[in-house]
Design a protein around this motif. Sequence first.
Motif, PDB file in Angstrom:
ATOM      1  N   LEU A 238       0.724  -1.353  -0.126  1.00 57.21           N
ATOM      2  CA  LEU A 238       0.038   0.069   0.051  1.00 57.21           C
ATOM      3  C   LEU A 238       0.661   1.327   0.005  1.00 57.21           C
ATOM      4  CD1 LEU A 238      -2.841  -0.838   2.555  1.00 57.21           C
ATOM      5  CD2 LEU A 238      -3.072  -0.493  -0.075  1.00 57.21           C
ATOM      6  N   ALA A 239       1.950   1.286   0.737  1.00 58.04           N
ATOM      7  CA  ALA A 239       2.914   2.375   0.853  1.00 58.04           C
ATOM      8  C   ALA A 239       3.131   2.765  -0.745  1.00 58.04           C
ATOM      9  CB  ALA A 239       3.917   2.018   1.728  1.00 58.04           C
ATOM     10  N   GLY A 240       3.606   1.614  -1.366  1.00 56.11           N
ATOM     11  CA  GLY A 240       4.123   1.792  -2.973  1.00 56.11           C
ATOM     12  C   GLY A 240       3.160   2.661  -3.460  1.00 56.11           C
ATOM     13  N   GLN A 241       1.919   2.135  -3.243  1.00 55.61           N
ATOM     14  CA  GLN A 241       0.649   2.466  -4.415  1.00 55.61           C
ATOM     15  C   GLN A 241       0.326   3.924  -3.899  1.00 55.61           C
ATOM     16  OE1 GLN A 241      -2.194  -0.458  -3.636  1.00 55.61           O
ATOM     17  NE2 GLN A 241      -1.309  -2.115  -5.164  1.00 55.61           N
ATOM     18  N   TYR A 242       0.423   4.275  -2.386  1.00 51.43           N
ATOM     19  CA  TYR A 242       0.009   5.438  -2.179  1.00 51.43           C
ATOM     20  C   TYR A 242       0.909   6.631  -2.423  1.00 51.43           C
ATOM     21  CZ  TYR A 242      -4.776   4.027  -0.891  1.00 51.43           C
ATOM     22  OH  TYR A 242      -6.164   3.740  -1.187  1.00 51.43           O
ATOM     23  N   ARG A 243       2.254   6.106  -2.287  1.00 58.78           N
ATOM     24  CA  ARG A 243       3.126   7.313  -2.558  1.00 58.78           C
ATOM     25  C   ARG A 243       2.679   7.697  -3.917  1.00 58.78           C
ATOM     26  NH1 ARG A 243       9.363   5.208  -4.367  1.00 58.78           N
ATOM     27  NH2 ARG A 243       9.472   6.624  -6.022  1.00 58.78           N
ATOM     28  N   GLU A 244       2.361   7.056  -4.967  1.00 61.78           N
ATOM     29  CA  GLU A 244       1.981   7.469  -6.123  1.00 61.78           C
ATOM     30  C   GLU A 244       0.773   8.410  -6.188  1.00 61.78           C
ATOM     31  OE1 GLU A 244       2.902   8.600  -9.627  1.00 61.78           O
ATOM     32  OE2 GLU A 244       4.541   7.683  -8.642  1.00 61.78           O
TER      33      GLU A 244
END
Length: 335
Positions: A238-244
Motif C-alpha cells: 500500500l505504501a508503494g501505491q499511495y506514494r504515487e
Amino acid sequence: TNAYSETINLKVANYFPPPSGQSKIMQEFIDELEARTGGKVKVRYFPGGALLKAPATIKGVESGIADIGLAHIEYTAGRFPVMEVCEMPLGYPTGWVANQVMNDFFNKFQPKEFDKFKVLWWHANSPSMLITKKPVRKLEDLKGMTIRAPGRMGDVISALGGTPSPTHIMETYDAISKGVIDGVFTPYETLRTFKFAEVAKYVTVTQAMGPSYPFFVAMNRAKYEKLPVDVKEVLDTLAGQYRERMAMMWNGAEFPGEAFGKKQGVEFIELSPEETARWVEATRPVIDNYIKDMVSKGFSEDEINGWLKYIEERSAYQLERQKFYQIKSTIGPPE
C-alpha cells in the motif's frame, strides 16, 4: 499461532483538515489497509490535528501516542538535517517531480536520522510561490515584507530580502487579512484550500527557486517490526501505491487552486529570465549555509555536494518521465 490471531489496533494522526485531498487519501489508505488484512487491522483515524497537532506529530509517533503520522520535517526544523537538503531552493520543475525526488533521495541515502521510524512514503507540495497582498515584480519589492515561511523556507525568504515569520498555516489567513504579515510562501493549491486568494491578490511565480516541503507518512519502527509478516507485506504494498496517489493528488490540487485564484482576481506575475536569474543568485547563500552547517555536524563537503547533485539529476530524470506519462502540471515546461 496464526499471524491474524488477534486484532491489531493502530492510531493514525494527520493535521490536515478532514475535507482536504491529503486527508481523503489517508482515509482511502486506511480503508484499504483494513480491507486487505481481512479486518484484522483496525485503525482509529484522527485528521484535523485531533490527536496530534502538526509540530507534535513526529514526537507523537516516536513516543507511541500515534502509530502512524503525517506531517512535514519543517515542524521540527533541525531534527532531520539530511532530509532538509530536499528543500533547498533548487527549483523543482513540478509538484509531481518533487514527490518522486523526495522518495528517490530517501531510498538512496537512507538517512540514519529516521532510524526510529519506518517511513512508509514521502510526498511533497508543488514548488512554493510568493502569495502576497501587494505585487512583488522584482527582488527589491520584497524588502520590508513579512512572509509566512518556517525553517529553511524562511532562510529563502531572508535571502530574497524579506522577513520570514513561522506563523502556523491554520493562522495564516487571519494574519494576512489583519495585516500582521504580508503574504505566504506556499503552492497554488493553498489559494483555494486555505482561501489565501481572498486576502492576497498577487502571486509571484517563483518556481525557479521555489522549494518544496518534505512531507512524511511515518510509522513507529518498533510497532512496525512487531507486525506479522503478512500485515507488513500489505502495508509495504500500500505504501508503494499511495506514494504515487499522493504525488498525483499534490500535483493535481494545483489546478483548482490556480483556477480559484483567477476567479478571485489574483494576478499571476511571471518574472523575466533576467529577474529570475537574480532571484536564483540571491538564494545561493541558503545552499552554501546549509553545506557549512552540515560540515559542522560532521558530514563531508563532498558527501553533501553529492546529495545536491543527485537531487538535480533526479529532478531532470523524473521530469522526462512525467513528460512520457503526459502528467500535466500548472508549472514546468510547456509540454
